[in-house]
Scaffold this motif. Sequence first.
Motif, PDB file in Angstrom:
ATOM      1  N   MET A 203      46.334  40.603  40.781  1.00 36.04           N
ATOM      2  CA  MET A 203      46.096  40.144  39.409  1.00 36.04           C
ATOM      3  C   MET A 203      44.616  39.869  39.226  1.00 36.04           C
ATOM      4  SD  MET A 203      47.333  39.244  36.427  1.00 36.04           S
ATOM      5  CE  MET A 203      46.048  38.989  35.177  1.00 36.04           C
ATOM      6  N   VAL A 204      44.009  40.498  38.216  1.00 38.15           N
ATOM      7  CA  VAL A 204      42.568  40.402  37.971  1.00 38.15           C
ATOM      8  C   VAL A 204      42.326  39.662  36.662  1.00 38.15           C
ATOM      9  CG1 VAL A 204      40.424  41.697  37.705  1.00 38.15           C
ATOM     10  CG2 VAL A 204      42.290  42.637  39.105  1.00 38.15           C
ATOM     11  N   GLY A 205      41.495  38.611  36.705  1.00 36.53           N
ATOM     12  CA  GLY A 205      41.211  37.899  35.464  1.00 36.53           C
ATOM     13  C   GLY A 205      40.094  36.896  35.590  1.00 36.53           C
ATOM     14  N   ASP A 206      39.717  36.332  34.438  1.00 40.21           N
ATOM     15  CA  ASP A 206      38.586  35.397  34.373  1.00 40.21           C
ATOM     16  C   ASP A 206      39.012  33.947  34.227  1.00 40.21           C
ATOM     17  OD1 ASP A 206      39.455  36.091  31.582  1.00 40.21           O
ATOM     18  OD2 ASP A 206      37.962  34.569  31.105  1.00 40.21           O
ATOM     19  N   ASN A 207      40.297  33.724  33.935  1.00 43.57           N
ATOM     20  CA  ASN A 207      40.767  32.372  33.631  1.00 43.57           C
ATOM     21  C   ASN A 207      41.639  31.862  34.775  1.00 43.57           C
ATOM     22  OD1 ASN A 207      42.151  30.078  32.609  1.00 43.57           O
ATOM     23  ND2 ASN A 207      41.985  30.825  30.514  1.00 43.57           N
ATOM     24  N   THR A 210      45.297  30.559  33.796  1.00 44.51           N
ATOM     25  CA  THR A 210      46.329  31.517  33.396  1.00 44.51           C
ATOM     26  C   THR A 210      46.371  32.716  34.339  1.00 44.51           C
ATOM     27  OG1 THR A 210      44.773  32.445  31.786  1.00 44.51           O
ATOM     28  CG2 THR A 210      46.379  30.833  30.984  1.00 44.51           C
ATOM     29  N   ASP A 211      45.306  33.497  34.378  1.00 42.49           N
ATOM     30  CA  ASP A 211      45.303  34.724  35.185  1.00 42.49           C
ATOM     31  C   ASP A 211      45.507  34.444  36.671  1.00 42.49           C
ATOM     32  OD1 ASP A 211      44.595  36.104  32.819  1.00 42.49           O
ATOM     33  OD2 ASP A 211      42.486  35.622  33.164  1.00 42.49           O
ATOM     34  N   ILE A 212      44.698  33.555  37.218  1.00 43.05           N
ATOM     35  CA  ILE A 212      44.723  33.328  38.663  1.00 43.05           C
ATOM     36  C   ILE A 212      45.950  32.524  39.072  1.00 43.05           C
ATOM     37  CG2 ILE A 212      43.443  32.431  40.637  1.00 43.05           C
ATOM     38  CD1 ILE A 212      42.278  34.968  39.110  1.00 43.05           C
ATOM     39  N   ARG A 213      46.320  31.524  38.274  1.00 40.63           N
ATOM     40  CA  ARG A 213      47.566  30.795  38.564  1.00 40.63           C
ATOM     41  C   ARG A 213      48.770  31.731  38.466  1.00 40.63           C
ATOM     42  NH1 ARG A 213      46.931  26.365  41.508  1.00 40.63           N
ATOM     43  NH2 ARG A 213      49.106  26.964  41.777  1.00 40.63           N
ATOM     44  N   ALA A 214      48.676  32.743  37.595  1.00 42.25           N
ATOM     45  CA  ALA A 214      49.764  33.729  37.498  1.00 42.25           C
ATOM     46  C   ALA A 214      49.976  34.423  38.828  1.00 42.25           C
ATOM     47  CB  ALA A 214      49.451  34.751  36.408  1.00 42.25           C
ATOM     48  N   GLY A 215      48.883  34.704  39.512  1.00 40.41           N
ATOM     49  CA  GLY A 215      49.011  35.287  40.842  1.00 40.41           C
ATOM     50  C   GLY A 215      49.493  34.279  41.861  1.00 40.41           C
ATOM     51  N   ASP A 221      48.520  38.431  44.983  1.00 36.98           N
ATOM     52  CA  ASP A 221      47.100  38.211  45.256  1.00 36.98           C
ATOM     53  C   ASP A 221      46.308  38.200  43.953  1.00 36.98           C
ATOM     54  OD1 ASP A 221      47.623  38.034  47.931  1.00 36.98           O
ATOM     55  OD2 ASP A 221      46.709  39.954  48.476  1.00 36.98           O
ATOM     56  N   SER A 222      45.171  37.494  43.970  1.00 38.09           N
ATOM     57  CA  SER A 222      44.410  37.309  42.733  1.00 38.09           C
ATOM     58  C   SER A 222      42.928  37.563  42.947  1.00 38.09           C
ATOM     59  CB  SER A 222      44.616  35.890  42.188  1.00 38.09           C
ATOM     60  OG  SER A 222      44.263  34.922  43.159  1.00 38.09           O
ATOM     61  N   LEU A 223      42.301  38.113  41.905  1.00 34.56           N
ATOM     62  CA  LEU A 223      40.868  38.390  41.900  1.00 34.56           C
ATOM     63  C   LEU A 223      40.255  37.699  40.695  1.00 34.56           C
ATOM     64  CD1 LEU A 223      38.209  39.844  42.590  1.00 34.56           C
ATOM     65  CD2 LEU A 223      39.142  41.903  41.487  1.00 34.56           C
ATOM     66  N   LEU A 224      39.478  36.654  40.932  1.00 35.39           N
ATOM     67  CA  LEU A 224      38.807  35.909  39.858  1.00 35.39           C
ATOM     68  C   LEU A 224      37.424  36.507  39.629  1.00 35.39           C
ATOM     69  CD1 LEU A 224      38.465  33.487  37.906  1.00 35.39           C
ATOM     70  CD2 LEU A 224      37.655  32.152  39.870  1.00 35.39           C
ATOM     71  N   VAL A 225      37.159  36.929  38.393  1.00 39.20           N
ATOM     72  CA  VAL A 225      35.831  37.413  38.038  1.00 39.20           C
ATOM     73  C   VAL A 225      35.175  36.378  37.126  1.00 39.20           C
ATOM     74  CG1 VAL A 225      36.758  38.805  36.109  1.00 39.20           C
ATOM     75  CG2 VAL A 225      34.483  39.294  37.037  1.00 39.20           C
ATOM     76  N   LEU A 226      33.961  36.013  37.454  1.00 38.96           N
ATOM     77  CA  LEU A 226      33.284  34.907  36.767  1.00 38.96           C
ATOM     78  C   LEU A 226      32.507  35.410  35.547  1.00 38.96           C
ATOM     79  CD1 LEU A 226      32.036  33.085  39.988  1.00 38.96           C
ATOM     80  CD2 LEU A 226      34.059  32.541  38.602  1.00 38.96           C
ATOM     81  N   SER A 227      33.238  36.080  34.654  1.00 38.83           N
ATOM     82  CA  SER A 227      32.615  36.681  33.475  1.00 38.83           C
ATOM     83  C   SER A 227      33.105  36.085  32.168  1.00 38.83           C
ATOM     84  CB  SER A 227      32.868  38.197  33.470  1.00 38.83           C
ATOM     85  OG  SER A 227      34.265  38.471  33.538  1.00 38.83           O
ATOM     86  N   GLY A 228      34.001  35.084  32.241  1.00 38.37           N
ATOM     87  CA  GLY A 228      34.564  34.548  31.015  1.00 38.37           C
ATOM     88  C   GLY A 228      34.826  33.060  31.086  1.00 38.37           C
ATOM     89  N   PHE A 229      36.101  32.681  31.172  1.00 39.28           N
ATOM     90  CA  PHE A 229      36.514  31.284  31.012  1.00 39.28           C
ATOM     91  C   PHE A 229      36.093  30.403  32.186  1.00 39.28           C
ATOM     92  CE2 PHE A 229      39.452  27.727  31.152  1.00 39.28           C
ATOM     93  CZ  PHE A 229      39.494  27.319  29.825  1.00 39.28           C
ATOM     94  N   PRO A 236      34.192  25.276  43.246  1.00 36.30           N
ATOM     95  CA  PRO A 236      34.415  24.314  44.349  1.00 36.30           C
ATOM     96  C   PRO A 236      35.556  23.329  44.104  1.00 36.30           C
ATOM     97  CG  PRO A 236      32.078  24.507  43.846  1.00 36.30           C
ATOM     98  CD  PRO A 236      32.807  25.205  42.747  1.00 36.30           C
ATOM     99  N   THR A 237      35.931  23.126  42.852  1.00 35.97           N
ATOM    100  CA  THR A 237      36.973  22.132  42.542  1.00 35.97           C
ATOM    101  C   THR A 237      38.334  22.757  42.245  1.00 35.97           C
ATOM    102  OG1 THR A 237      36.365  22.108  40.190  1.00 35.97           O
ATOM    103  CG2 THR A 237      35.234  20.543  41.633  1.00 35.97           C
ATOM    104  N   LEU A 238      38.466  24.075  42.390  1.00 38.25           N
ATOM    105  CA  LEU A 238      39.757  24.714  42.138  1.00 38.25           C
ATOM    106  C   LEU A 238      40.775  24.242  43.178  1.00 38.25           C
ATOM    107  CD1 LEU A 238      38.635  28.374  41.324  1.00 38.25           C
ATOM    108  CD2 LEU A 238      39.167  26.524  39.724  1.00 38.25           C
ATOM    109  N   PRO A 239      41.969  23.815  42.748  1.00 36.53           N
ATOM    110  CA  PRO A 239      42.935  23.238  43.688  1.00 36.53           C
ATOM    111  C   PRO A 239      43.451  24.223  44.729  1.00 36.53           C
ATOM    112  CG  PRO A 239      43.897  23.482  41.498  1.00 36.53           C
ATOM    113  CD  PRO A 239      42.445  23.749  41.347  1.00 36.53           C
ATOM    114  N   ASP A 240      43.663  25.470  44.316  1.00 37.98           N
ATOM    115  CA  ASP A 240      44.100  26.529  45.237  1.00 37.98           C
ATOM    116  C   ASP A 240      43.188  27.725  45.010  1.00 37.98           C
ATOM    117  OD1 ASP A 240      46.639  25.299  46.273  1.00 37.98           O
ATOM    118  OD2 ASP A 240      47.117  25.347  44.142  1.00 37.98           O
ATOM    119  N   PRO A 241      42.493  28.179  46.030  1.00 44.52           N
ATOM    120  CA  PRO A 241      41.514  29.240  45.816  1.00 44.52           C
ATOM    121  C   PRO A 241      42.167  30.578  45.494  1.00 44.52           C
ATOM    122  CG  PRO A 241      41.743  28.775  48.154  1.00 44.52           C
ATOM    123  CD  PRO A 241      42.543  27.729  47.437  1.00 44.52           C
ATOM    124  N   PRO A 242      41.518  31.383  44.642  1.00 46.57           N
ATOM    125  CA  PRO A 242      41.969  32.759  44.448  1.00 46.57           C
ATOM    126  C   PRO A 242      41.834  33.536  45.760  1.00 46.57           C
ATOM    127  CG  PRO A 242      40.342  32.111  42.788  1.00 46.57           C
ATOM    128  CD  PRO A 242      40.330  31.058  43.833  1.00 46.57           C
TER     129      PRO A 242
END
Length: 256
Positions: A203-207, A210-215, A221-229, A236-242
């Motif tokens: 799952m690929v997303g910026d949020n 929604t996107d990353i928690r969806a994965g 598996d999830s891919l967070l791109v730092l281009s939006g939300f 550093p403060t994300l509870p569960d890393p992508p």
Amino acid sequence: MKYKGYLIDLDGTIYLGKEPIPAGRRFVEQLQEREIPFRFLTNNTTKSPETVAARLADEFDIHVTADTVYTATLATIDFMKDANKGKKVYIIGEPGLRDPILDAGFEWDETAPDYVVAGLDNEVTYEKFVTATLAIQKGAMFIGTNPDKNIPTERGLLPGAGSIIAFLETSTQQKATYIGKPEAVIMDKAVALLGLNKSEVVMVGDNYLTDIRAGIDNGIDSLLVLSGFTQKSDVPTLPDPPTYIVDSLDEWDFDA
């Protein structure tokens, strides 16, 4: 890992409001060149898949067919059909939500609907909230298309469908059944549409919410791109890393 299929967010990932994200277009072109199946997975209920595909072509020079777009609207219809609680519905939402639901055989009812569906509505009024609130209080099933509190645009973070749904949750003192990312309803159907197993998809997303928690929440598996939300300072403060984090989709290695 070399993935056999991709689920991809749109706003904030492929484009930002009306602004193109060039790396997003290149990412899609790479998938097409490699003949890797993908679905754009969007919580946006204001546009049909055909409209989304046309916009991608006209505004962003990304050329895909409508069947590559799976919206929270389509997932909502699938959910209501599976729930089988009746055919009467009241909707807070735009034509991209209303029309497909009615075209799918559901009937408009403002007095005693079986379902109240709430999504983004740029023309929402207090009276619409009143109608929805009374129907839910009478026993209508309360469906929220997606929990997005905000929409990333070139103007900034605007109120999203989740803000409208939160109003109704307050007025009815009931929680909505959510359909869109990060819920299992939309994720399970999207993976099935690819004809793959969850372990073969990313799952690929910026949020993150929604996107990353969806994965994360659905074993994908999830891919967070730092281009939006979600910003780099949030990481550093994300509870569960992508599974993966990139500044730009140009950094992604399809063969790794």
